[in-house]
Design a protein around this motif. Structure first.
Motif, PDB file in Angstrom:
ATOM      1  N   GLN A 195      -4.829  11.223  63.806  1.00  0.00           N
ATOM      2  CA  GLN A 195      -4.472  10.356  64.927  1.00  0.00           C
ATOM      3  C   GLN A 195      -3.313   9.430  64.568  1.00  0.00           C
ATOM      4  OE1 GLN A 195      -8.293   8.543  65.724  1.00  0.00           O
ATOM      5  NE2 GLN A 195      -8.808  10.057  67.289  1.00  0.00           N
ATOM      6  N   GLN A 211      -0.137  11.590  64.540  1.00  0.00           N
ATOM      7  CA  GLN A 211       0.227  11.970  65.901  1.00  0.00           C
ATOM      8  C   GLN A 211       0.890  10.804  66.625  1.00  0.00           C
ATOM      9  OE1 GLN A 211      -3.606  13.411  67.267  1.00  0.00           O
ATOM     10  NE2 GLN A 211      -2.891  15.537  67.274  1.00  0.00           N
ATOM     11  N   GLY A 212       0.428   9.595  66.359  1.00  0.00           N
ATOM     12  CA  GLY A 212       1.044   8.422  66.960  1.00  0.00           C
ATOM     13  C   GLY A 212       2.494   8.262  66.536  1.00  0.00           C
ATOM     14  N   LEU A 254       4.521  10.729  65.535  1.00  0.00           N
ATOM     15  CA  LEU A 254       5.297  11.803  66.153  1.00  0.00           C
ATOM     16  C   LEU A 254       5.583  11.502  67.622  1.00  0.00           C
ATOM     17  CD1 LEU A 254       3.472  14.925  64.634  1.00  0.00           C
ATOM     18  CD2 LEU A 254       5.646  13.944  63.902  1.00  0.00           C
ATOM     19  N   GLN A 255       4.568  11.045  68.338  1.00  0.00           N
ATOM     20  CA  GLN A 255       4.746  10.765  69.755  1.00  0.00           C
ATOM     21  C   GLN A 255       5.744   9.630  69.979  1.00  0.00           C
ATOM     22  OE1 GLN A 255       0.746  10.032  71.077  1.00  0.00           O
ATOM     23  NE2 GLN A 255       0.134  12.185  70.869  1.00  0.00           N
ATOM     24  N   ARG A 256       5.704   8.628  69.112  1.00  0.00           N
ATOM     25  CA  ARG A 256       6.625   7.492  69.255  1.00  0.00           C
ATOM     26  C   ARG A 256       8.078   7.931  69.108  1.00  0.00           C
ATOM     27  NH1 ARG A 256       3.974   4.479  66.594  1.00  0.00           N
ATOM     28  NH2 ARG A 256       4.853   4.591  64.510  1.00  0.00           N
ATOM     29  N   GLY A 261       9.090  11.047  69.838  1.00  0.00           N
ATOM     30  CA  GLY A 261       9.342  12.166  70.742  1.00  0.00           C
ATOM     31  C   GLY A 261       9.247  13.536  70.104  1.00  0.00           C
ATOM     32  N   CYS A 301       7.297  16.899  69.126  1.00  0.00           N
ATOM     33  CA  CYS A 301       6.128  17.638  69.614  1.00  0.00           C
ATOM     34  C   CYS A 301       5.679  18.741  68.665  1.00  0.00           C
ATOM     35  CB  CYS A 301       6.408  18.223  70.992  1.00  0.00           C
ATOM     36  SG  CYS A 301       7.580  19.600  71.005  1.00  0.00           S
ATOM     37  N   ASP A 302       6.534  19.157  67.729  1.00  0.00           N
ATOM     38  CA  ASP A 302       6.126  20.225  66.812  1.00  0.00           C
ATOM     39  C   ASP A 302       6.959  20.164  65.532  1.00  0.00           C
ATOM     40  OD1 ASP A 302       4.581  22.305  65.958  1.00  0.00           O
ATOM     41  OD2 ASP A 302       5.512  23.834  67.216  1.00  0.00           O
ATOM     42  N   THR A 344      11.648  18.172  69.518  1.00  0.00           N
ATOM     43  CA  THR A 344      11.255  17.262  70.574  1.00  0.00           C
ATOM     44  C   THR A 344      10.782  18.078  71.764  1.00  0.00           C
ATOM     45  OG1 THR A 344      13.524  17.201  71.405  1.00  0.00           O
ATOM     46  CG2 THR A 344      12.902  15.511  69.803  1.00  0.00           C
ATOM     47  N   VAL A 345      10.310  17.386  72.793  1.00  0.00           N
ATOM     48  CA  VAL A 345       9.734  18.081  73.945  1.00  0.00           C
ATOM     49  C   VAL A 345      10.771  18.948  74.658  1.00  0.00           C
ATOM     50  CG1 VAL A 345       7.883  16.425  74.316  1.00  0.00           C
ATOM     51  CG2 VAL A 345      10.129  15.995  75.320  1.00  0.00           C
ATOM     52  N   ARG A 357       7.422  23.816  71.607  1.00  0.00           N
ATOM     53  CA  ARG A 357       6.818  24.246  70.349  1.00  0.00           C
ATOM     54  C   ARG A 357       7.461  25.527  69.817  1.00  0.00           C
ATOM     55  NH1 ARG A 357       2.458  21.249  69.270  1.00  0.00           N
ATOM     56  NH2 ARG A 357       1.494  20.091  70.979  1.00  0.00           N
TER      57      ARG A 357
END
Length: 219
Positions: A87, A90-91, A93-95, A97, A99-100, A121-122, A126
């Motif tokens: 978790q 993942q936080g 990575l999300q911050r 941008g 995604c893989d 990024t998104v 992926r």
């Protein structure tokens, strides 16, 4: 290995498998990534990773080695990770941008010597199965190139090598954020003795703070 070699590897990978950011690194004798070469990655993102999230990364060289896979996607690596660590990472990575991620590790005589991180990024989405297959082929070329790169056989200096066994114990506990009282209790030493060992560590490394000391001993 010089920076030109790392950059050439990143350019070659990016031409075959598209990625938003890429990073090349060498792997030292403690299975730590070092001497990073970045392509299209924001320096702040990389600094945030090194300062706060490296220890939560399921694609660290040591963990990739444990998996037994030279090409390891983020999703597969995270399944081997405790939920709390997953978790936290993942936080991060999300911050930023992301995604893989896929990690590609090169070995020499069984020991990891270099790696390439491909991050998306998104916008790119992926990595597809066919792209992972391509990376499997590139991994063999990376491994062959890394063995013959300039400086590939140089011995990586270990900052802990000049420390006594007791100083190494203290250094490892400092990396975990232990206080002087914690050190004294765990090592069965007096506070005065702990302070003496710390003075020796500061003198040997030239560090002026505990944070700097840890950074110099565990780059």
């Amino acid at each position: 290995m010089d920076n030109d070699f790392g950059l050439q590897c990143l350019l070659a990978f990016s031409r075959v498998v598209p990625a938003s950011f890429l990073a090349f690194y060498q792997v030292d004798s403690r299975l730590q990534a070092r001497d990073f070469r970045l392509l299209r990655m924001d320096a702040r993102t990389h600094r945030d990773y090194l300062c706060h999230y490296r220890e939560f990364d399921p694609l660290q060289p040591a963990l990739c080695v444990d998996s037994g896979r030279p090409v390891l996607p983020l999703h597969d690596a995270m399944t081997r990770q405790p939920r709390e660590q997953r978790q936290v990472y993942q936080g991060f990575l999300q911050r930023h941008g992301i995604c893989d991620v896929v990690e590609v590790i090169a070995r020499d005589q069984g020991r990891p010597v270099a790696g390439v991180s491909l991050l998306r990024t998104v916008e790119l989405g992926r990595f597809a199965t066919r792209e992972l297959d391509c990376l499997q082929g590139l991994q063999g070329l990376l491994e062959l190139a890394a063995r013959h790169a300039p400086g590939a056989r140089e011995t990586v200096a270990n900052p802990l090598a000049n420390l006594t066994a007791r100083e190494q114990e203290i250094a490892l506990l400092l990396r975990e954020g232990q206080t002087n009282k914690d050190l004294a209790r765990q090592l069965d030493l007096s506070l005065a003795t702990v302070k003496t060992h710390l003075i020796h560590l500061f003198r040997k490394t030239g560090a002026r703070s505990r944070t700097e000391l840890v950074r110099r001993l565990f780059p």
